[in-house]
Design a protein around this motif. Sequence first.
Motif, PDB file in Angstrom:
ATOM      1  N   ILE A   1       0.861  -1.181   0.000  1.00  0.00           N
ATOM      2  CA  ILE A   1       0.000   0.000   0.000  1.00  0.00           C
ATOM      3  C   ILE A   1       0.896   1.229   0.000  1.00  0.00           C
ATOM      4  O   ILE A   1       1.814   1.332   0.817  1.00  0.00           O
ATOM      5  N   LYS A   2       0.629   2.140  -0.914  1.00  0.00           N
ATOM      6  CA  LYS A   2       1.418   3.373  -1.002  1.00  0.00           C
ATOM      7  C   LYS A   2       0.713   4.494  -0.259  1.00  0.00           C
ATOM      8  O   LYS A   2      -0.507   4.554  -0.204  1.00  0.00           O
ATOM      9  N   ARG A   3       1.523   5.378   0.287  1.00  0.00           N
ATOM     10  CA  ARG A   3       0.974   6.564   0.946  1.00  0.00           C
ATOM     11  C   ARG A   3       0.518   7.549  -0.127  1.00  0.00           C
ATOM     12  O   ARG A   3       1.131   7.637  -1.188  1.00  0.00           O
ATOM     13  N   PRO A   4      -0.538   8.304   0.146  1.00  0.00           N
ATOM     14  CA  PRO A   4      -1.011   9.285  -0.839  1.00  0.00           C
ATOM     15  C   PRO A   4      -0.062  10.482  -0.932  1.00  0.00           C
ATOM     16  O   PRO A   4       0.745  10.723  -0.035  1.00  0.00           O
ATOM     17  N   SER A   5      -0.179  11.219  -2.017  1.00  0.00           N
ATOM     18  CA  SER A   5       0.655  12.404  -2.207  1.00  0.00           C
ATOM     19  C   SER A   5       0.232  13.501  -1.233  1.00  0.00           C
ATOM     20  O   SER A   5      -0.859  13.466  -0.668  1.00  0.00           O
ATOM     21  N   ALA A   6       1.089  14.486  -1.068  1.00  0.00           N
ATOM     22  CA  ALA A   6       0.783  15.610  -0.173  1.00  0.00           C
ATOM     23  C   ALA A   6      -0.435  16.382  -0.665  1.00  0.00           C
ATOM     24  O   ALA A   6      -1.270  16.821   0.132  1.00  0.00           O
ATOM     25  N   LYS A   7      -0.559  16.539  -1.979  1.00  0.00           N
ATOM     26  CA  LYS A   7      -1.704  17.266  -2.531  1.00  0.00           C
ATOM     27  C   LYS A   7      -3.011  16.515  -2.289  1.00  0.00           C
ATOM     28  O   LYS A   7      -4.005  17.107  -1.869  1.00  0.00           O
ATOM     29  N   ALA A   8      -3.010  15.216  -2.556  1.00  0.00           N
ATOM     30  CA  ALA A   8      -4.221  14.423  -2.315  1.00  0.00           C
ATOM     31  C   ALA A   8      -4.549  14.400  -0.829  1.00  0.00           C
ATOM     32  O   ALA A   8      -5.717  14.462  -0.437  1.00  0.00           O
TER      33      ALA A   8
END
Length: 190
Positions: free
Chosen positions: A82-89
């Motif tokens: 599982i990847k962490r979401p981007s700062a913008k998202a």
Amino acid sequence: MDALTYPYTLQDLLSLYEFEPLLGPLHREKHYNALIDWAEKEVLFGNDSETLLIIASFCLDVKLDYDEINGYLDRYLYENKIKRPSAKASALVWLKIQMWHLLNAPNAKGVEEGLYLFSKHFFDFGPGFFSKAAHYLNNLYYQLYDSGWGDYPSKAESMDEQAILQFVKARIRPLYRKLTHNEWLTLLAR
């Protein structure tokens, strides 16, 4: 009537952790407790991950060790790819959660407290939609609660509780609707 509890998903919680350094530890303990609650529910619903069971067991600790929880969370994410979401998202998900709380506020005081956050902090980062929505909520706070240093009454003073709740809901719902659809979220995060 008590305030409703936001139905956090793992992606919501990951977004809160990504967004937290930008905002500061405003709700750190609340977010970690929400992660532990999420892990407990996952275990109860049959997820047999040992790492998740360890995260769920942190509910027994009197004082949370954030670094230890983060270590197990990273391990769980790695094990499940599982990847962490981007700062913008993440900023947009945080905004969605704040709007959810405003839409589900049990009373006018809850609305005022929720909007006050946007008058207290200057949110001028992240995607353009985030910045514009935060400014909109800031203006909404001042439109309702600014009394001109006592020279004239605020708009909220002339409204009853139901009118305040409806006023805020009518102005927030269109923005919130966009943030609840993954396609819009992806587009707005660009």
